[in-house]
Design a protein around this motif. Structure first.
Motif, short mmCIF file in Angstrom:
data_model
loop_
_atom_site.label_atom_id
_atom_site.label_comp_id
_atom_site.label_asym_id
_atom_site.label_seq_id
_atom_site.Cartn_x
_atom_site.Cartn_y
_atom_site.Cartn_z
N PRO A 119 0.79 -1.24 0.00
CA PRO A 119 0.00 0.00 0.00
C PRO A 119 0.82 1.29 0.00
N ILE A 120 1.97 1.31 0.70
CA ILE A 120 2.77 2.53 0.71
C ILE A 120 3.34 2.80 -0.68
N GLU A 121 3.84 1.76 -1.32
CA GLU A 121 4.37 1.92 -2.68
C GLU A 121 3.27 2.29 -3.66
N ALA A 122 2.08 1.68 -3.48
CA ALA A 122 0.95 2.01 -4.34
C ALA A 122 0.57 3.49 -4.21
N ALA A 123 0.58 3.97 -2.97
CA ALA A 123 0.25 5.38 -2.74
C ALA A 123 1.25 6.30 -3.44
N ARG A 124 2.51 5.91 -3.40
CA ARG A 124 3.55 6.70 -4.05
C ARG A 124 3.37 6.67 -5.57
N LEU A 125 3.05 5.50 -6.10
CA LEU A 125 2.85 5.38 -7.55
C LEU A 125 1.63 6.16 -8.04
N LEU A 126 0.61 6.25 -7.18
CA LEU A 126 -0.63 6.93 -7.55
C LEU A 126 -0.67 8.39 -7.10
N GLU A 127 0.33 8.78 -6.32
CA GLU A 127 0.40 10.14 -5.77
C GLU A 127 -0.83 10.47 -4.92
N ILE A 128 -1.20 9.51 -4.08
CA ILE A 128 -2.29 9.70 -3.13
C ILE A 128 -1.80 9.20 -1.77
N THR A 129 -2.67 9.24 -0.77
CA THR A 129 -2.28 8.78 0.55
C THR A 129 -2.48 7.26 0.69
N VAL A 130 -1.80 6.67 1.65
CA VAL A 130 -1.97 5.25 1.93
C VAL A 130 -3.42 4.98 2.33
N GLN A 131 -4.00 5.90 3.09
CA GLN A 131 -5.39 5.72 3.52
C GLN A 131 -6.33 5.67 2.32
N GLU A 132 -6.06 6.48 1.32
CA GLU A 132 -6.90 6.46 0.12
C GLU A 132 -6.77 5.13 -0.62
N VAL A 133 -5.58 4.57 -0.64
CA VAL A 133 -5.39 3.25 -1.23
C VAL A 133 -6.21 2.22 -0.48
N GLU A 134 -6.09 2.21 0.84
CA GLU A 134 -6.75 1.20 1.67
C GLU A 134 -8.26 1.39 1.72
N ASN A 135 -8.73 2.62 1.50
CA ASN A 135 -10.18 2.86 1.52
C ASN A 135 -10.88 2.23 0.33
N ASP A 136 -10.16 2.00 -0.77
CA ASP A 136 -10.75 1.33 -1.93
C ASP A 136 -9.63 0.65 -2.71
N ARG A 137 -9.26 -0.53 -2.25
CA ARG A 137 -8.14 -1.25 -2.84
C ARG A 137 -8.41 -1.67 -4.29
N VAL A 138 -9.65 -2.02 -4.58
CA VAL A 138 -9.99 -2.41 -5.95
C VAL A 138 -9.78 -1.24 -6.91
N HIS A 139 -10.27 -0.09 -6.52
CA HIS A 139 -10.11 1.10 -7.36
C HIS A 139 -8.63 1.44 -7.54
N ALA A 140 -7.86 1.34 -6.46
CA ALA A 140 -6.44 1.65 -6.53
C ALA A 140 -5.72 0.69 -7.48
N ALA A 141 -6.05 -0.60 -7.39
CA ALA A 141 -5.41 -1.59 -8.27
C ALA A 141 -5.76 -1.33 -9.73
N LYS A 142 -7.03 -1.02 -9.99
CA LYS A 142 -7.45 -0.71 -11.37
C LYS A 142 -6.72 0.52 -11.90
N LYS A 143 -6.58 1.52 -11.06
CA LYS A 143 -5.92 2.75 -11.49
C LYS A 143 -4.44 2.50 -11.78
N LEU A 144 -3.80 1.65 -10.97
CA LEU A 144 -2.40 1.30 -11.21
C LEU A 144 -2.23 0.62 -12.57
N VAL A 145 -3.15 -0.28 -12.91
CA VAL A 145 -3.09 -0.95 -14.22
C VAL A 145 -3.27 0.06 -15.34
N ASN A 146 -4.20 0.97 -15.17
CA ASN A 146 -4.46 1.96 -16.21
C ASN A 146 -3.23 2.84 -16.48
N ILE A 147 -2.50 3.15 -15.42
CA ILE A 147 -1.34 4.04 -15.56
C ILE A 147 -0.09 3.29 -16.00
N TYR A 148 0.13 2.09 -15.40
CA TYR A 148 1.41 1.41 -15.60
C TYR A 148 1.32 0.17 -16.48
#
Length: 500
Positions: free
Chosen positions: A372-401
């Motif tokens: 989650p910390i690395e995901a937050a850094r990759l998405l330029e959001i907070t760790v809490q935002e990643v953990e609040n919606d992990r599915v959305h965060a994972a989808k966004k990571l795929v879209n970007i990377y």
């Protein structure tokens, strides 16, 4: 994790009302009858878990989840169990838009029993609390009266059983919306929801049970982009080796990392690749790490990370893993930039992700494995935002990377560019120790080198990784688990014929 058979399909909570409506219609079941089935399934499960409980407190809300609670209350009362029902609405005659709930409420009243409001005193000898306040539809913080009920329930010594979702937990994300019931057991109804198997779900769900309420024939035949995988899924991924195969058939793996003082990370990644079936594993690392790694694991080929060797070995390798212990010095950035140019399957983890965060690029032949910390850094959001919606965060990571994303954590999520989502329902809190992610990188890159697709390698790798930790927890306990403890069980899981 439990003896119940859970389905492998997972449904977005936003689709569940329509799914329930269509499934009921096709099976000629009224909404009221479905509520009766839900209440009966919950009642039977509770009785099987706690057959000697004598006084049930049932907390009901105004919606269908509350209606299920009224059915449970009536069945328990008819079985001579003492039952106290408390409504969150402060009005036992409140009319809602839920006709079925009103009818079930009236069925309870017709037994001659009362419905108490939130301010009522609780009986002294409660030995079970049934949570029927909210179901999967809640997407906001519980109001003050419900929050007080939840707080009081959590402070009570009685066991807690939640119907469908622990009240206050988001069914779509597994994130707490405010106060949340800490259930000992939860029964999911009709379909599994993402919020039951990822994020903070494990902190609140307890032991998860399931009932499709007789709608299996329709629901299980419907396609969904989400799936749950557990240890029983491992066998379906495994491939048979050709008897005449040699080491070159099973992957020439290059792992790059281990800056000065961080040789342990790359050693574990490399050994995990070997232990997962790779034919040849070469390591490029800081020169000070060479002797310790070879001494510990002579089967590895270990050389100094120089620009000349890097280009040679990138040309040699079938697959490449980069990042564990790599560091973020200029040489690390240079190495990452060279690896980025290759068209071979690869995995980026740890410090490679830190470099990627500052130099974004999209690549469809790569697996990234952020926590989650690395995901937050990759998405330029907070760790809490990643953990609040992990599915959305994972989808966004795929879209970007691009490629395949493994978002690690409780209920690890694996997503590909097509939008397929797998929830990895294995693993435990004993894995919260250093080096676990390094092992996972080694397992996944090994499987990629053995000609698994990126998506299959990521999913199988996560399953083997978590199932190995579960085997350790079962045999030795969760506490004091270290990453290299997993090696023994990784081998067994990848050779199921030797598992007793």
């Amino acid at each position: 994790m439990n003896k119940d058979i859970l389905p492998y399909s997972v449904w977005p909570s936003s689709n569940l009302k329509e799914l329930e409506k269509i499934a009921s219609k096709k099976n000629n079941i009224t909404s009221y009858d479905l509520m009766q089935r839900a209440g009966l399934a919950v009642y039977k499960k509770i009785c099987s878990i706690w057959p000697k409980t004598k006084h049930w407190l049932i907390l009901v809300g105004p919606g269908n989840n509350g209606g299920d609670g009224y059915v449970v209350a009536r069945l328990a009362y008819l079985a001579s169990i003492n039952v106290t029902v408390i409504s969150s609405t402060n009005n036992q005659h409140l009319i809602t838009d839920h006709t079925e709930t009103n009818k079930s409420r009236q069925d309870w009243i017709d037994t001659g029993n009362k419905i108490y409001n939130v301010n009522a005193e609780w009986p002294d000898k409660i030995d079970l609390i049934v949570d029927a306040l909210f179901g999967y539809g809640i997407n906001r913080k519980p109001d003050k009266s419900c929050a007080l009920l939840i707080q009081r329930a959590n402070l009570h010594h009685a066991q807690k059983f939640s119907i469908d979702m622990p009240s206050g937990l988001n069914a779509a994300t597994g994130a707490p919306l405010g106060e949340v019931i800490h259930a000992n057991h939860t029964m999911s109804l009709i379909a599994l929801k993402p919020g039951q198997i990822t994020g903070k779900a494990r902190d609140y769900i307890g032991k998860l049970h399931f009932s499709a309420l007789g709608l299996e024939n329709y629901i299980f035949n419907q396609k969904t982009s989400m799936e749950r995988l557990d240890s029983s899924s491992i066998k379906k991924f495994l491939k048979t080796r050709i008897p005449s195969s040699h080491k070159g058939n099973h992957g020439k793996v290059l792992v790059i990392g281990g800056d000065k003082g961080f040789g342990g990370a790359i050693r574990m990644t490399a050994e995990a690749a070997l232990r997962s079936g790779s034919g040849i594993v070469k390591v490029l690392t800081h020169k000070e790490n060479i002797s310790p790694i070879i001494t510990a694991r002579p089967e590895l080929i270990v050389q100094e990370l120089t620009n000349k060797l890097l280009l040679q070995k990138l040309n040699w390798a079938h697959v490449v893993a980069i990042g564990p212990g790599l560091g973020t010095r200029n040489i690390s950035k240079h190495v990452v930039s060279e690896v980025k140019k290759i068209c071979k399957p690869m995995l980026w983890d740890a410090d490679a992700l830190n470099v990627l965060a500052s130099n974004k690029n999209k690549c469809n032949n790569r697996v990234i494995t952020p926590h989650p910390i690395e995901a937050a850094r990759l998405l330029e959001i907070t760790v809490q935002e990643v953990e609040n919606d992990r599915v959305h965060a994972a989808k966004k990571l795929v879209n970007i990377y691009g490629g395949v994303v493994v978002l690690k954590g409780a209920g690890t999520i694996v997503v590909n560019e097509v939008g397929n989502i797998s929830f990895i329902d294995v693993g435990n809190a004993g894995m919260a120790s250093a080096g676990m992610g390094d092992l996972l990188s080694g397992i996944i890159i090994s499987l990629i080198g053995q000609n698994y697709s990126l998506f299959d390698a990521a999913r199988l790798g996560c399953l083997v990784h978590g199932a190995a930790a579960d085997a350790i927890a079962l045999n030795h306990g969760m506490r004091c688990m270290i990453a290299t403890d997993l090696f023994k069980y990784i081998r067994k899981l990848l050779n199921p014929e030797i598992i007793n």
